[in-house]
Design an enzyme around this catalytic site. Structure first.
Site, PDB file in Angstrom:
ATOM      1  N   ASP A  51       0.862  -1.179   0.000  1.00  0.00           N
ATOM      2  CA  ASP A  51       0.000   0.000   0.000  1.00  0.00           C
ATOM      3  C   ASP A  51       0.903   1.235   0.000  1.00  0.00           C
ATOM      4  O   ASP A  51       2.132   1.123  -0.169  1.00  0.00           O
ATOM      5  CB  ASP A  51      -1.001  -0.037   1.165  1.00  0.00           C
TER       6      ASP A  51
ATOM      7  N   CYS B 116       3.091  -3.114   4.047  1.00  0.00           N
ATOM      8  CA  CYS B 116       2.177  -2.029   4.430  1.00  0.00           C
ATOM      9  C   CYS B 116       2.852  -1.283   5.573  1.00  0.00           C
ATOM     10  O   CYS B 116       4.068  -1.394   5.744  1.00  0.00           O
ATOM     11  CB  CYS B 116       0.784  -2.560   4.789  1.00  0.00           C
TER      12      CYS B 116
ATOM     13  N   THR C  65       2.615  -1.630   8.887  1.00  0.00           N
ATOM     14  CA  THR C  65       3.079  -2.538   9.941  1.00  0.00           C
ATOM     15  C   THR C  65       3.435  -3.933   9.433  1.00  0.00           C
ATOM     16  O   THR C  65       4.049  -4.714  10.166  1.00  0.00           O
ATOM     17  CB  THR C  65       1.972  -2.735  10.989  1.00  0.00           C
TER      18      THR C  65
ATOM     19  N   HIS D 208      10.314 -23.879   8.951  1.00  0.00           N
ATOM     20  CA  HIS D 208       9.263 -24.559   9.724  1.00  0.00           C
ATOM     21  C   HIS D 208       7.864 -24.386   9.144  1.00  0.00           C
ATOM     22  O   HIS D 208       7.038 -25.288   9.255  1.00  0.00           O
ATOM     23  CB  HIS D 208       9.252 -24.038  11.164  1.00  0.00           C
TER      24      HIS D 208
ATOM     25  N   HIS E 143       7.677 -30.974  10.063  1.00  0.00           N
ATOM     26  CA  HIS E 143       6.933 -29.750   9.768  1.00  0.00           C
ATOM     27  C   HIS E 143       5.875 -29.953   8.675  1.00  0.00           C
ATOM     28  O   HIS E 143       4.945 -29.155   8.575  1.00  0.00           O
ATOM     29  CB  HIS E 143       7.886 -28.632   9.354  1.00  0.00           C
TER      30      HIS E 143
HETATM   31  C1  RB5 Z   1      -2.148   2.625   6.478  1.00  0.00           C
HETATM   32  O1  RB5 Z   1      -2.243   3.836   7.133  1.00  0.00           O
HETATM   33  C2  RB5 Z   1      -1.912   1.490   7.459  1.00  0.00           C
HETATM   34  O2  RB5 Z   1      -3.030   1.311   8.263  1.00  0.00           O
HETATM   35  C3  RB5 Z   1      -1.540   0.226   6.740  1.00  0.00           C
HETATM   36  O3  RB5 Z   1      -0.418   0.453   5.966  1.00  0.00           O
HETATM   37  C4  RB5 Z   1      -1.175  -0.977   7.578  1.00  0.00           C
HETATM   38  O4  RB5 Z   1      -0.223  -0.660   8.541  1.00  0.00           O
HETATM   39  C5  RB5 Z   1      -2.273  -1.776   8.131  1.00  0.00           C
HETATM   40  O5  RB5 Z   1      -2.071  -2.830   8.734  1.00  0.00           O
END
Ligand code: RB5
Length: 147
Positions: free
Chosen positions: A11, A68, A70, A101, A136
């Site tokens: 994203d 993304c 996180t 694994h 595994h």
């Molecule tokens: C975008 O702002 C953020 O929410 C997205 O990149 C991600 O971290 C969601 O899990």
């Protein structure tokens, strides 16, 4: 040497890191299928997880890389797809163990959390580490069973 095709997507929050990682993979000789996004303009991460999952399902790529903010949301979205085993990775040990694994076929990074040099190392390990098989196999097979 013949190298895998890797589907990559992110994203807006993962766009910069995705661009860096795609460049590394091309330089290393992988075929990179870049499924977007193509700028820092706001988009929805599930759409890009779905695109990579479809590329794997259709046999257009053997592994996936998703980024993304996180790594978490895009992994959640990818893991809704049967056959996808997506792992959020933060360090080299996790990158190695999720291959050995879990036979993970998609690696997810948090572009707002991980340093780009760490992510680059993790990706190299992820792409070069084989599944260990053995005990595994039974556990990974259970990941595909209906719940
Ligand atoms: C975008 O702002 C953020 O929410 C997205 O990149 C991600 O971290 C969601 O899990």
């Amino acid at each position: 040497m013949s190298r895998m095709t890797i589907a990559v997507a992110s994203d807006h929050a993962g766009f910069d890191l995705k661009t860096t990682l795609a460049g590394d993979m091309k330089e290393a000789g992988y075929t990179v299928l870049d499924l977007g996004t193509n700028s820092r303009d706001s988009v929805d991460y599930p759409d890009f997880a779905n695109a990579v999952a479809k590329a794997l399902k259709d046999g257009k790529a053997e592994r996936g890389v998703l980024v993304c903010g996180t790594g978490i949301g895009i992994a959640m979205a990818a893991n809704r797809h049967p056959g996808v085993r997506a792992a959020v990775v933060h360090d080299g040990t996790g990158a190695r163990l999720t291959r050995q694994h879990n036979d993970a076929n998609v690696v997810c990074f948090g572009g707002r959390l991980i340093g780009s040099e760490v992510a680059r190392d993790c990706l190299k390990i992820f792409l070069e580490t084989p599944f260990e098989g053995g005990r595994h196999v039974r556990r990974v097979d259970k990941l595909s069973q209906p719940v």
